[in-house]
Design an enzyme around this catalytic site. Structure first.
Site, PDB file in Angstrom:
ATOM      1  N   SER A 215      31.843  40.738  39.457  1.00 50.82           N
ATOM      2  CA  SER A 215      32.144  41.642  38.558  1.00 50.82           C
ATOM      3  C   SER A 215      30.980  42.495  38.268  1.00 50.82           C
ATOM      4  CB  SER A 215      32.670  40.772  37.310  1.00 50.82           C
ATOM      5  OG  SER A 215      33.125  41.675  36.288  1.00 50.82           O
ATOM      6  N   GLU A 323      43.090  39.162  39.605  1.00 58.86           N
ATOM      7  CA  GLU A 323      42.108  39.451  38.717  1.00 58.86           C
ATOM      8  C   GLU A 323      42.484  39.914  37.467  1.00 58.86           C
ATOM      9  OE1 GLU A 323      38.919  39.632  39.688  1.00 58.86           O
ATOM     10  OE2 GLU A 323      38.861  40.033  41.834  1.00 58.86           O
ATOM     11  N   HIS A 432      40.000  36.453  37.799  1.00 59.59           N
ATOM     12  CA  HIS A 432      38.689  37.055  37.824  1.00 59.59           C
ATOM     13  C   HIS A 432      37.587  36.047  37.675  1.00 59.59           C
ATOM     14  CE1 HIS A 432      35.890  40.208  37.426  1.00 59.59           C
ATOM     15  NE2 HIS A 432      35.654  40.083  36.209  1.00 59.59           N
TER      16      HIS A 432
END
Length: 517
Positions: A215, A323, A432
């Site tokens: 991320s 995600e 995610h």
């Protein structure tokens, strides 16, 4: 944080307080002698909380990292340093440091080396958290499992939010490099310079350093690959869901104006307690982030990589299958073709038909849900991850490897509560950040989920790919499914049945990249 932390505190205490070691373990680095925790049961030696820069406090608040002051005697490196002050935390985060502080620029080293001359390859891992939270002491980032496979692993803390990104005309004037902002990225520079200068003492090879992260940490990995300040400090890059190769960050002059709108001089802002400074920024609606500062980023990240001016190193990157959920596009509407097309018109206007062609749905229900999910994934983070992969493949002159992680987390264990709430239902795809524990070998440290043999097999596979890449710049190795390069049109599906196949996503990414930005 939710009450679930208490439920797993006992299990995490095994990570916070490792098993008995073989005794003190002293290493001399440039600033003095550090004593770590010694060899763990895996044989990996662990050093925590080593300062890589001076405290960024007082006059050093909103300055590039300053050198560490040398110390006399032996400094203990047995406890994680405080985490940097966050703007907010996310529900799935668990920290083991003793609180938070501006004095937070420390790093942690896991090494299997018994001698300083072993010259093992090095992985430097950057945490995620949207540049507003996170720390290198989260259990999911522990480096022991990968280090046990023959590499040195480093995690580090970097400044966040207001303290990591404030730009201001006064700061630009006082800086010897005539810029301001991006202090978080300058912390990355300082940590990599520390690795260059000191990692050999831990048996690492400063000429074989791979950066990685998830991320915001993945975006950091791309930033390090792109910046002229760091491109000579790395030999490879790994990105898990994210990059800076998307829409251009704002320029320095704009960010300076935003900082000046706080209405206080830098002297006043530096004199404020950290919490008071954050309250002022919040009251003014000010939330700074990465910028084109004319120093760390001399121009837009996309322009750097399109010109081939990045570090020309091997790249392994990819994203996950969920995600973001379909509601990221449908905004709560039922999954019908009519609602999907209405959402595309709302989001893309005259380009809605082109987007539907790239993300088609054949009928109501699941086809719309899956198409909307893929589009939401890519709007959030998938497209900019692919942009990085695509541009590096075209301009970098080195092999690149692309993956699609599609192993959903298993259900929550009986008696445990998900960090996302008691009513949370595991998504159909890989959400995610779900791949972190798999890639770093830290499934055992997360006791919330009922991990299966398939999960453990996927973790073994992903660890093997990552370690091979750190060692050689190529994830392939004995016992692993062959992974074709992205230049050959392949991507690796990492799931219960992993396989390298023709990349079915390339056409849609190319189509979206052609739309006006």
């Amino acid at each position: 944080m939710r009450v679930w932390i208490a439920a797993i505190a006992l299990a995490l205490s095994a990570c916070a307080n490792p098993a008995p070691t073989t005794g003190g373990d002293q290493v001399r680095i440039a600033s003095g002698i550090v004593e770590g925790l010694g060899a763990q049961t895996s044989g990996v030696r662990l050093f925590r909380g080593i300062p890589y820069a001076a405290p960024p406090t007082g006059e050093n608040r909103w300055r590039a990292p300053q050198p560490v002051a040398a110390w006399e005697g032996v400094r203990e490196a047995k406890a994680f340093g405080p985490r940097c002050i966050p703007t907010q935390d996310f529900d799935d985060m668990v920290f083991r440091s003793a609180g938070r502080s501006e004095d937070c620029l420390t790093l942690n080293v896991w090494t299997p080396a018994r001698e300083a001359d072993e010259r093992l390859p090095v992985l430097v891992y950057f945490y995620g958290g949207g540049y507003i939270t996170g720390a290198g002491d989260e259990p999911r980032y522990d480096g022991e499992a990968l280090a046990a496979r023959g590499i040195v692993v480093v995690t580090m803390n970097y400044r966040l939010g207001l303290f990591g990104f404030l730009a201001h005309p006064e700061l630009t004037t006082e800086a010897p490099y005539h810029a301001s902002g991006n202090y978080a990225f300058l912390d990355h520079v300082a940590a990599l310079e520390w690795v260059r200068d000191n990692i050999a003492a831990f048996g690492g090879d400063p000429a074989r350093v791979t950066v990685a992260g998830e991320s915001a940490g993945s975006a950091s990995s791309s930033a390090v690959m792109l910046s002229p300040l760091t491109k000579d400090l790395i030999a490879g890059a790994i990105g898990e869901s994210g990059s800076m190769v998307g829409d251009a960050p704002p320029p320095l002059i704009y960010a300076e104006g935003q900082g000046a709108a706080l209405g206080s001089s830098i002297a006043v802002l530096r004199a404020l307690p950290a919490e008071a400074a954050m309250l002022l920024a919040r009251a003014r609606g000010y939330s700074p982030g990465p910028i084109i500062d004319d120093y760390f980023f001399p121009k837009a990240p996309r322009d750097i990589i399109e010109a081939g001016e990045q570090a020309r190193v091997p790249l392994l990157a990819g994203s996950n299958s969920e995600e973001s959920g379909a509601d990221g596009v449908l905004a709560g509407a039922a999954p019908t073709i009519a609602n999907y097309r209405a959402a595309l018109t709302r989001l893309y206007g005259a380009h809605a038909d082109a987007v539907f062609a790239a993300y088609p749905a054949s009928g109501d229900g699941d086809p719309v849900t899956l198409a909307a999910r893929e589009l939401a994934n890519d709007r959030f983070i998938g497209q900019n991850t692919w942009n990085w992969m695509d541009a590096a493949t075209r301009t970098g002159g080195r092999n690149t490897y692309y993956y699609y992680f599609d192993q959903p987390r298993p259900p929550v264990r009986e008696g445990m509560v998900s960090p996302y709430g008691a009513n949370w239902v595991s998504p159909r795809g890989a959400m995610h950040s779900a791949e972190i524990e798999y890639a770093l070998g830290n499934l055992p440290g997360n006791t919330i989920y009922a991990w299966t043999e398939t999960d453990r097999a996927v973790s073994e596979l992903m660890q093997g790919y990552f370690v091979n890449f750190v060692k050689t710049g190529d994830p392939n190795g004995e016992g692993l499914p062959a992974w074709g390069t992205y230049a050959s049109g392949q991507r690796m599906i990492i799931a219960g049945t992993s396989r390298s196949e023709a990349d079915a996503s390339r056409a849609r990414y190319q189509a979206m990249a052609r739309l006006p930005r």
